[in-house]
Motif scaffolding. Structure first.
Motif, mmCIF file in Angstrom:
data_model
loop_
_atom_site.group_PDB
_atom_site.id
_atom_site.type_symbol
_atom_site.label_atom_id
_atom_site.label_comp_id
_atom_site.label_asym_id
_atom_site.label_seq_id
_atom_site.Cartn_x
_atom_site.Cartn_y
_atom_site.Cartn_z
ATOM 1 N N ALA A 68 0.835 -1.205 0.000
ATOM 2 C CA ALA A 68 0.000 0.000 0.000
ATOM 3 C C ALA A 68 0.872 1.257 0.000
ATOM 4 C CB ALA A 68 -0.939 -0.003 1.199
ATOM 5 N N ALA A 69 1.979 1.206 0.719
ATOM 6 C CA ALA A 69 2.886 2.371 0.756
ATOM 7 C C ALA A 69 3.453 2.646 -0.634
ATOM 8 C CB ALA A 69 4.006 2.132 1.764
ATOM 9 N N ARG A 70 3.840 1.593 -1.348
ATOM 10 C CA ARG A 70 4.339 1.779 -2.715
ATOM 11 C C ARG A 70 3.227 2.319 -3.617
ATOM 12 N NH1 ARG A 70 9.492 -0.121 -3.909
ATOM 13 N NH2 ARG A 70 10.106 -1.821 -2.563
ATOM 14 N N ALA A 71 2.037 1.820 -3.441
ATOM 15 C CA ALA A 71 0.912 2.271 -4.267
ATOM 16 C C ALA A 71 0.678 3.774 -4.078
ATOM 17 C CB ALA A 71 -0.348 1.489 -3.929
ATOM 18 N N ARG A 72 0.723 4.210 -2.839
ATOM 19 C CA ARG A 72 0.544 5.649 -2.573
ATOM 20 C C ARG A 72 1.685 6.447 -3.192
ATOM 21 N NH1 ARG A 72 -1.142 3.438 2.261
ATOM 22 N NH2 ARG A 72 0.881 3.746 3.243
ATOM 23 N N LYS A 73 2.902 5.965 -3.030
ATOM 24 C CA LYS A 73 4.081 6.669 -3.535
ATOM 25 C C LYS A 73 4.056 6.776 -5.061
ATOM 26 C CE LYS A 73 9.133 6.393 -3.220
ATOM 27 N NZ LYS A 73 10.259 5.596 -2.711
ATOM 28 N N GLY A 74 3.611 5.730 -5.728
ATOM 29 C CA GLY A 74 3.666 5.697 -7.182
ATOM 30 C C GLY A 74 2.368 6.035 -7.889
ATOM 31 N N TYR A 75 1.434 6.614 -7.154
ATOM 32 C CA TYR A 75 0.105 6.876 -7.721
ATOM 33 C C TYR A 75 0.178 7.561 -9.083
ATOM 34 C CZ TYR A 75 -4.625 8.626 -8.259
ATOM 35 O OH TYR A 75 -5.869 8.908 -8.759
ATOM 36 N N TRP A 76 0.915 8.666 -9.192
ATOM 37 C CA TRP A 76 0.925 9.427 -10.441
ATOM 38 C C TRP A 76 1.692 8.711 -11.541
ATOM 39 C CZ3 TRP A 76 -2.844 12.349 -11.260
ATOM 40 C CH2 TRP A 76 -3.459 13.034 -10.205
ATOM 41 N N ILE A 77 2.723 7.955 -11.198
ATOM 42 C CA ILE A 77 3.415 7.146 -12.212
ATOM 43 C C ILE A 77 2.425 6.153 -12.813
ATOM 44 C CG2 ILE A 77 5.167 5.344 -12.566
ATOM 45 C CD1 ILE A 77 6.821 6.740 -10.346
ATOM 46 N N ASN A 78 1.668 5.508 -11.958
ATOM 47 C CA ASN A 78 0.730 4.497 -12.425
ATOM 48 C C ASN A 78 -0.444 5.099 -13.188
ATOM 49 O OD1 ASN A 78 2.285 2.363 -11.365
ATOM 50 N ND2 ASN A 78 1.508 2.824 -9.328
ATOM 51 N N GLN A 79 -0.920 6.261 -12.755
ATOM 52 C CA GLN A 79 -1.984 6.936 -13.494
ATOM 53 C C GLN A 79 -1.494 7.334 -14.890
ATOM 54 O OE1 GLN A 79 -5.359 7.420 -12.484
ATOM 55 N NE2 GLN A 79 -4.532 5.815 -11.167
ATOM 56 N N PHE A 80 -0.277 7.874 -14.953
ATOM 57 C CA PHE A 80 0.325 8.217 -16.236
ATOM 58 C C PHE A 80 0.394 6.981 -17.134
ATOM 59 C CE2 PHE A 80 4.305 7.455 -18.434
ATOM 60 C CZ PHE A 80 4.189 8.345 -19.496
ATOM 61 N N ALA A 81 0.920 5.877 -16.582
ATOM 62 C CA ALA A 81 1.085 4.656 -17.380
ATOM 63 C C ALA A 81 -0.274 4.157 -17.883
ATOM 64 C CB ALA A 81 1.798 3.583 -16.562
ATOM 65 N N MET A 82 -1.272 4.188 -17.026
ATOM 66 C CA MET A 82 -2.599 3.716 -17.437
ATOM 67 C C MET A 82 -3.200 4.591 -18.530
ATOM 68 S SD MET A 82 -3.304 0.903 -16.015
ATOM 69 C CE MET A 82 -5.064 0.751 -16.235
ATOM 70 N N SER A 83 -2.805 5.854 -18.579
ATOM 71 C CA SER A 83 -3.329 6.735 -19.625
ATOM 72 C C SER A 83 -2.911 6.248 -21.012
ATOM 73 C CB SER A 83 -2.860 8.182 -19.405
ATOM 74 O OG SER A 83 -1.509 8.356 -19.815
ATOM 75 N N LEU A 84 -1.825 5.479 -21.058
ATOM 76 C CA LEU A 84 -1.316 4.992 -22.339
ATOM 77 C C LEU A 84 -2.155 3.853 -22.916
ATOM 78 C CD1 LEU A 84 2.508 5.169 -21.569
ATOM 79 C CD2 LEU A 84 1.086 6.837 -22.785
ATOM 80 N N MET A 85 -3.225 3.490 -22.228
ATOM 81 C CA MET A 85 -4.160 2.505 -22.778
ATOM 82 C C MET A 85 -4.933 3.097 -23.956
ATOM 83 S SD MET A 85 -5.618 0.599 -19.376
ATOM 84 C CE MET A 85 -6.711 -0.437 -20.313
ATOM 85 N N LYS A 86 -5.018 4.416 -24.008
ATOM 86 C CA LYS A 86 -5.763 5.080 -25.083
ATOM 87 C C LYS A 86 -4.819 5.463 -26.214
ATOM 88 C CE LYS A 86 -9.377 6.880 -22.123
ATOM 89 N NZ LYS A 86 -10.106 8.074 -21.675
ATOM 90 N N ALA A 87 -5.222 5.110 -27.419
ATOM 91 C CA ALA A 87 -4.381 5.342 -28.595
ATOM 92 C C ALA A 87 -3.989 6.811 -28.753
ATOM 93 C CB ALA A 87 -5.083 4.840 -29.849
ATOM 94 N N ASP A 88 -4.944 7.723 -28.536
ATOM 95 C CA ASP A 88 -4.609 9.138 -28.715
ATOM 96 C C ASP A 88 -3.575 9.600 -27.688
ATOM 97 O OD1 ASP A 88 -6.726 8.827 -26.813
ATOM 98 O OD2 ASP A 88 -7.215 10.958 -26.975
#
Length: 139
Positions: free
Chosen positions: A28-48
């Motif tokens: 959970a601590a890593r998840a909190r720390k990396g929230y924005w990295i992971n949100q950024f990465a998930m944004s790459l699911m969209k082609a645009d």
């Protein structure tokens, strides 16, 4: 690793995860720390978003609340550093894919092996657990 007992301090229990050689347990601590990295990465699911990122990586990353350290690690594709910063390998897979890398090829860059060496090792059953179970215990 011991199961958390009533008498064991939760922080001591979680610290045991750091004793696994070459492994970063996603807590959970890593998840909190990396929230924005992971949100950024998930944004790459969209082609645009992938196209915008590939057109100007820095500009696209500046749209996210990423630390300078995270941006540097993303630009360098330093996946081990991204994991240390709280990135989740399954979210980072969106970046691997954007770069045209297979999961295995990308993960091989996190080792001291070439992709063919890594693939061969995995095809033979993976790393031996000998010497890879405990940093402190040496086994």
């Amino acid at each position: 690793m011991n199961a958390p007992a009533e008498k064991q301090n939760i922080h001591e229990y979680l610290a045991e995860f750091d004793d696994i050689p070459g492994t970063r347990v996603y807590t959970a601590a890593r998840a909190r720390k990396g929230y924005w990295i992971n949100q950024f990465a998930m944004s790459l699911m969209k082609a645009d978003n992938r196209e915008r990122f590939k057109a100007d990586e820095k500009a696209y990353m500046n749209e996210w609340k990423l630390s300078d350290e995270a941006k540097d690690a993303l630009l360098a594709r330093d996946y081990n550093r991204l994991l240390d910063l709280g990135g989740n390998v399954y979210y980072l897979a969106k970046l691997f894919s954007t770069d045209g890398l297979s999961f295995a090829e990308a993960v091989s860059t996190m080792t001291d092996m070439t992709f063919p060496e890594y693939r061969e090792m995995m095809n033979k059953g993976g790393r031996s657990p000998i010497g890879n179970r405990s940093i402190k215990g040496g086994y």
